[in-house]
Design an enzyme around this catalytic site. Structure first.
Site, PDB file in Angstrom:
ATOM      1  N   GLU A  34     -19.538  -0.484 -12.505  1.00 30.21           N
ATOM      2  CA  GLU A  34     -18.249   0.398 -12.330  1.00 30.21           C
ATOM      3  C   GLU A  34     -18.075   1.040 -13.698  1.00 30.21           C
ATOM      4  OE1 GLU A  34     -16.043   1.891  -9.931  1.00 30.21           O
ATOM      5  OE2 GLU A  34     -15.523   3.005 -11.761  1.00 30.21           O
ATOM      6  N   GLY A  39     -11.184  -0.216  -7.893  1.00 31.39           N
ATOM      7  CA  GLY A  39     -10.497   0.179  -7.069  1.00 31.39           C
ATOM      8  C   GLY A  39     -10.488   1.783  -6.952  1.00 31.39           C
ATOM      9  N   GLY A  40     -11.283   2.492  -7.595  1.00 31.29           N
ATOM     10  CA  GLY A  40     -11.730   3.741  -7.654  1.00 31.29           C
ATOM     11  C   GLY A  40     -10.327   4.898  -7.424  1.00 31.29           C
ATOM     12  N   THR A  41     -10.794   5.752  -6.533  1.00 33.14           N
ATOM     13  CA  THR A  41      -9.494   6.958  -6.615  1.00 33.14           C
ATOM     14  C   THR A  41      -8.182   6.544  -5.915  1.00 33.14           C
ATOM     15  OG1 THR A  41     -11.576   8.356  -6.192  1.00 33.14           O
ATOM     16  CG2 THR A  41      -9.434   9.277  -5.533  1.00 33.14           C
ATOM     17  N   HIS A 442      13.340   1.091  22.947  1.00 33.32           N
ATOM     18  CA  HIS A 442      14.327   2.069  22.502  1.00 33.32           C
ATOM     19  C   HIS A 442      15.288   1.339  21.329  1.00 33.32           C
ATOM     20  CE1 HIS A 442      17.639   5.009  22.946  1.00 33.32           C
ATOM     21  NE2 HIS A 442      18.513   4.008  22.763  1.00 33.32           N
TER      22      HIS A 442
END
Ligand SMILES: Cc1cc2nc3c(=O)[nH]c(=O)nc-3n(C[C@H](O)[C@H](O)[C@H](O)COP(=O)(O)OP(=O)(O)OC[C@H]3O[C@@H](n4cnc5c(N)ncnc54)[C@H](O)[C@@H]3O)c2cc1C
Length: 460
Positions: A34, A39-41, A442
């Site tokens: 990495e 964790g990237g973008t 509901h």
């Protein structure tokens, strides 16, 4: 001497870490490379921080609307941008920390920090080390595109990554690009208190969606004071003497220039494949730089897979994670999962959000099949009226011969969640009549779906 592994993963985005866990659990000695943040973008500059900022923006919006609900707040609503950013940093930082700890605790995993580049079909250089493995998995993601535009190199501009450092209120934010990333930032900054102009070269916002969806999204944003310029292509940028940025437009209506204090480029993403040495490995890419893969995410080079945005088969966190599932199922579970089993789904996280699954109305029409359509305004939903959030509508399309759902758009309160009922029905390959007869709770937004499905009409 090259270091030998059983498997190498390049990039710790949305597929890489889960894949690392599976590979190592299967007993494969694995290297993970990495070059930036684990964790990237999604974790660091995408989904998580933007949705955290969207939450702050919604709080400001609801505070301004407090009087509508009989709640009295004295004085104007103030937004403390430093605190907004700090909150975002905490939430995003925790996610990054979690992935980091998870990876660092994995047995059988060797982590390399640095930029990876292929030196051969099964060898990768990172810093001074050369690693080799029979299996290589590419999960390098994408980055913001920077168009070739006159004057762009003369002006300061922001993208989704640099926006993460903003801890002040831009007086007038000009956003080029009216798609998902641009619109989330547009509404967020308008709600924080900026003047915001969105410039889009196409005829509508979020161009891949239907015109009624795009039009309703425009109206929602314009009602909050966001200026939307459609059919307006940018032709040049210039920094003015007073420090403002002027954007010249090619348009037939409206001013031919928009001037703001800050500029955000949200004009699409390009894969991080240009500096990966793919040519050394003989790995094929298409004309836009996406790695070519088959239905099981194998590249043209045996033993090399590409997962996530870089393969051009999905541009979302959930598609990247599903890529991991597909690869793992094929490799270890004797389960031939494939990309084409995936049903398209995504959300636009403006408020109210848009949840989308399957085909658009435009695509259904183009397919020429006999279809049914149902559309109802969110004002029909009791829960939305009670909450004072009645903007938007629900639209569902079904195949008239098979009764299977083809697609849906739910633009409105909780649309990002409600749309999953329809998605799951599609995965179950069940006729829409199953849900038409279901009894929903509901008062919820989802309770309108059986009513909507009971009122489908032929698509003309
Ligand atoms: C502003 C924004 C908001 C978004 N919001 C959403 C959302 O709400 N929902 C959603 O589903 N998606 C969203 N996305 C998209 C989502 O973030 C991406 O689709 C997803 O992160 C892609 O994951 P990936 O696994 O392909 O790669 P990435 O997460 O991009 O990770 C790739 C990793 O590879 C590393 N890398 C790249 N090249 C190399 C190299 N040569 N050597 C070593 N490491 C390398 C990078 O540093 C990075 O860490 C958003 C994106 C942006 C920009």
């Amino acid at each position: 001497m090259p270091e030998r592994f059983d498997a190498i993963i390049i990039g710790a985005g949305q597929a890489g870490p889960s894949l690392a866990q599976r590979l190592t659990r299967e007993g494969l000695r694995t290297a993970l490379i990495e070059r930036h943040l684990f964790g990237g973008t999604c974790v660091n500059t995408g989904c998580i921080p933007t949705k955290t900022l969207v939450a702050s923006a919604r709080a400001a919006h609801m505070a301004r609307r407090a009087a509508d609900y009989g709640v009295v707040l004295d004085g104007p609503v103030k937004v403390d941008m430093k605190k907004v950013k700090a909150r975002k940093d905490v939430v995003s930082g925790e996610s990054n920390e979690n992935v980091t700890k998870w990876l660092e605790g994995m047995r059988n995993l060797e982590i390399y920090r640095g930029h990876a580049r292929f030196e051969g079909s099964h060898s990768v250089r990172v810093n001074d080390a050369v690693l080799e493995a029979e299996k290589i998995f590419i999960n390098v993601g994408a980055r913001a595109s920077v168009p070739d535009m006159p004057g762009l190199n003369q002006v300061d501009y922001l993208n989704n990554s640099s926006m993460m450092a903003v801890d002040f209120l831009p007086e007038h934010l000009v956003i080029i690009g009216g798609s998902y990333i641009g619109l989330e930032f547009a509404q967020m900054y308008r709600r924080f208190g900026s003047r915001v102009t969105v410039v889009e070269k196409g005829e509508g916002l979020i161009a891949r969606d239907d015109e009624d969806v795009s039009g309703a999204v425009s109206r929602i944003l314009e009602a909050e004071g966001i200026e939307v310029r459609l059919n307006a292509a940018c032709v040049a940028m210039e920094k003015r003497g007073d420090g403002r940025i002027s954007v010249r437009l090619d348009c037939e209506t409206g001013d031919r220039e928009v001037t703001g204090t800050h500029l955000l480029l949200a004009m699409g993403r390009r894969p991080n494949t240009d500096d990966l040495g793919l040519e050394q490995a003989g790995i094929a890419v298409n004309d836009r730089g996406f790695i070519v893969v088959d239905d099981a995410l194998r590249t043209n080079v045996p033993g090399v897979w590409a997962l996530g945005e870089a393969n051009g088969r999905g541009a979302f966190t959930h598609t990247s994670y599903n890529d991991f599932e597909i690869v793992a199922a094929n490799l270890f579970d004797n389960d031939p999962r494939k990309v084409t089993d995936r049903i398209l789904c995504y959300a636009l996280f403006i408020d109210p959000p848009l949840g989308r699954v399957g085909m658009t109305e435009r695509e259904v029409r183009a397919s020429g099949r006999s279809a049914l359509i149902g559309k109802m305004p969110m004002a029909r939903v009791g829960r939305a009226r009670e909450r004072g959030e009645t903007q938007g509508f629900m639209k569902v399309l079904a195949d008239a011969e098979t009764d299977r759902l083809l697609g849906a758009a739910i633009l409105g309160m909780n649309g990002d969640e409600v749309v999953h009922s329809l998605l799951d029905l599609m995965y179950a390959d069940a006729p829409y009549t199953v849900m038409q007869r279901a009894v929903h709770i509901h008062p919820t937004v989802t309770e309108l779906l059986p009513t909507l499905l009971g009122d489908l009409k032929p698509l003309e």
